[in-house]
Design a protein around this motif. Structure first.
Motif, PDB file in Angstrom:
ATOM      1  N   SER A 117       0.849  -1.185   0.000  1.00 63.79           N
ATOM      2  CA  SER A 117       0.000   0.000   0.000  1.00 63.79           C
ATOM      3  C   SER A 117       0.881   1.230   0.000  1.00 63.79           C
ATOM      4  O   SER A 117       2.033   1.186   0.428  1.00 63.79           O
ATOM      5  N   GLY A 164      -7.483   3.018  -9.492  1.00 61.91           N
ATOM      6  CA  GLY A 164      -6.714   4.202  -9.128  1.00 61.91           C
ATOM      7  C   GLY A 164      -5.491   4.375 -10.006  1.00 61.91           C
ATOM      8  O   GLY A 164      -4.915   3.407 -10.508  1.00 61.91           O
ATOM      9  N   TRP A 223      -3.599  19.884  -6.268  1.00 58.28           N
ATOM     10  CA  TRP A 223      -3.342  19.885  -4.823  1.00 58.28           C
ATOM     11  C   TRP A 223      -2.294  20.935  -4.454  1.00 58.28           C
ATOM     12  O   TRP A 223      -2.436  21.653  -3.457  1.00 58.28           O
ATOM     13  N   THR A 249       0.956   8.833  -2.984  1.00 58.26           N
ATOM     14  CA  THR A 249      -0.435   8.840  -2.548  1.00 58.26           C
ATOM     15  C   THR A 249      -0.962  10.251  -2.266  1.00 58.26           C
ATOM     16  O   THR A 249      -0.237  11.133  -1.826  1.00 58.26           O
ATOM     17  N   PRO A 281      -4.151  12.031  -0.083  1.00 59.97           N
ATOM     18  CA  PRO A 281      -5.125  11.675   0.961  1.00 59.97           C
ATOM     19  C   PRO A 281      -6.556  11.676   0.441  1.00 59.97           C
ATOM     20  O   PRO A 281      -6.901  12.403  -0.495  1.00 59.97           O
ATOM     21  N   ASP A 282      -7.398  10.874   1.082  1.00 58.74           N
ATOM     22  CA  ASP A 282      -8.794  10.750   0.664  1.00 58.74           C
ATOM     23  C   ASP A 282      -9.532  12.088   0.731  1.00 58.74           C
ATOM     24  O   ASP A 282     -10.336  12.406  -0.153  1.00 58.74           O
ATOM     25  N   HIS A 283      -9.260  12.870   1.776  1.00 53.29           N
ATOM     26  CA  HIS A 283     -10.009  14.117   1.904  1.00 53.29           C
ATOM     27  C   HIS A 283      -9.678  15.086   0.777  1.00 53.29           C
ATOM     28  O   HIS A 283     -10.539  15.860   0.321  1.00 53.29           O
ATOM     29  N   ARG A 304      -8.802  14.096  -2.305  1.00 50.12           N
ATOM     30  CA  ARG A 304      -9.487  13.539  -3.474  1.00 50.12           C
ATOM     31  C   ARG A 304     -10.977  13.885  -3.445  1.00 50.12           C
ATOM     32  O   ARG A 304     -11.580  14.172  -4.485  1.00 50.12           O
ATOM     33  N   HIS A 305     -11.578  13.854  -2.261  1.00 49.36           N
ATOM     34  CA  HIS A 305     -12.992  14.197  -2.158  1.00 49.36           C
ATOM     35  C   HIS A 305     -13.227  15.664  -2.521  1.00 49.36           C
ATOM     36  O   HIS A 305     -14.214  16.005  -3.186  1.00 49.36           O
TER      37      HIS A 305
END
Length: 398
Positions: free
Chosen positions: A2, A73, A129, A186, A188-190, A192-193
């Motif tokens: 991961s 992904g 980002w 990577t 972070p999920d937040h 990407r949201h």
């Protein structure tokens, strides 16, 4: 396996930059192509058809990259595509017959189409980002990798190292770096949201159904025109120097490096120039430089003029493909990776058709005459770019 749990814009940029670098290193076979051509006893036409296999494989990928990116992904797709390409590179290095070599190129083209779409999708996400234009710099790291690969290949040829041994060593390096890229890159999920929410707001204002795809068309043509000078330099510049001027294999192989080094300079300058003057003006100027460089190569009286033409080509095509990818990645109404996949598809049509066209013209007329195709591509890119087909990050953000 991961991605690394600690994420930051700097780490993500480093990870995707290394991904582009790794992809460039896959071109280490290019300086050995004159040896491959002569070793198989191929004429210009047959050689052009063999080299088109990579583009055919990429075209066969078609919609796979967008679907794979949507499901697994961008990071995972880039990793698997790179590892598969590295394995097929070894197959090409030990190919006993042109058909085997072409089959390896076919698979490499498919794998590269997936990896390339994934790394550009990831690059656009990281650019958003960081809040800065970085797409040209990312492609500059690809050029650094490709130039490094060219130097390695030329040096190996000069030292008499076998092509198979070279590809094994490079495959190990590429595979190792691909795993590092995966762990660094990577987001972070937040984050990407948040990006998904921004895309959703843009999508609400987008046209319905098939009309959402229309803005992709000029971007696809610009990318196609941008890859033609690059592909011609990769596949034919060393052959041109050997056949027309009697240059040795090692020195001829450096022609690819000359073009790539100038491309690096153009891409490093591309981000600040894009922020200041706009992507469309930068790309239009690049198309004009491609046309001038190609004409210089066609009329070259000596090897030095060929290298000068390659410098102009490298500077000219530097921002065409990155600009098209970045704009396609922000088109409203399209799922993540879709616009980039379609632009990449058009780009690979250029890869599939470029070498056969150049080889066909060389058979009928001369290799010199074939550079007129590259000059025409540059002019087409200049005209399309001048008509504001490449919205940049700042225009999008505003």
């Amino acid at each position: 396996m991961s991605p690394h749990p600690i994420a930051s814009p700097g780490r993500a940029r480093l990870g995707v930059s290394l991904n582009f670098l790794t992809n460039g290193l896959m071109l280490n076979l290019l300086p050995r192509l004159p040896e491959v051509k002569e070793g198989f006893g191929l004429g210009d036409g047959a050689y052009g058809l063999m080299m088109a296999a990579s583009g055919v494989g990429a075209i066969a990928a078609f919609a796979f990259p967008a679907r794979l990116i949507g499901r697994f992904g961008a990071l995972r797709v880039a990793l698997v595509g790179t590892l598969a390409g590295a394995g097929l590179l070894v197959v090409a290095g030990f190919a006993p017959h042109p058909a085997v070599f072409a089959a390896a190129l076919l698979g490499m083209g498919f794998a590269d189409a997936c990896a390339d779409a994934a790394q550009n999708t990831q690059g656009v996400a990281v650019e958003e980002w960081t809040g800065r234009t970085i797409i040209n710099s990312l492609h500059a790291t690809w050029s650094v990798g490709a130039a490094t690969a060219g130097i390695i290949g030329s040096a190996a040829a000069g030292m008499g190292i076998g092509i198979g041994v070279q590809t094994v060593c490079m495959a190990v390096i590429v595979g190792t770096l691909a795993i590092v890229c995966y762990r660094l890159g990577t987001i972070p999920d937040h984050v990407r949201h948040q990006q998904a929410a921004v895309r959703a707001r843009r999508d609400e204002q987008a046209p319905t159904t098939w009309r959402r795809l229309l803005p992709v068309l000029p971007l696809a043509v610009i990318a196609l025109c941008g890859v033609i000078p690059e592909d011609t330099a990769n596949n034919w510049s060393a052959v041109y120097l050997v056949q027309e001027f009697g240059v040795g294999y090692s020195l001829a192989g450096l022609a690819v490096v000359v073009m790539l080094v100038s491309q690096i300079q153009g891409r490093l300058a591309g981000d600040p120039l894009t922020d200041r003057f706009g992507a469309e003006r930068v790309a239009a100027a690049g198309g004009v430089l491609v046309a001038l460089g190609s004409l210089t190569m066609a009329l070259a009286p000596a090897p030095a003029a060929v290298y000068a033409g390659l410098v102009l080509n490298g500077l000219g095509c530097a921002s065409l493909i990155p600009g098209a990818y970045a704009a396609a990645g922000r088109l409203p109404g399209l799922a993540a990776g879709t616009g980039i996949t379609l632009v990449g598809f058009a780009l690979r049509i250029g890869l599939a058709l470029g070498s056969p066209v150049v080889g066909g013209i060389a058979e009928v007329a001369s290799l010199r005459a074939s550079f007129a195709v590259v000059a025409a591509a540059g002019l087409i890119a200049a005209v399309l770019s001048a008509h504001r087909s490449l919205p940049g990050r700042r225009a999008d953000a505003g």
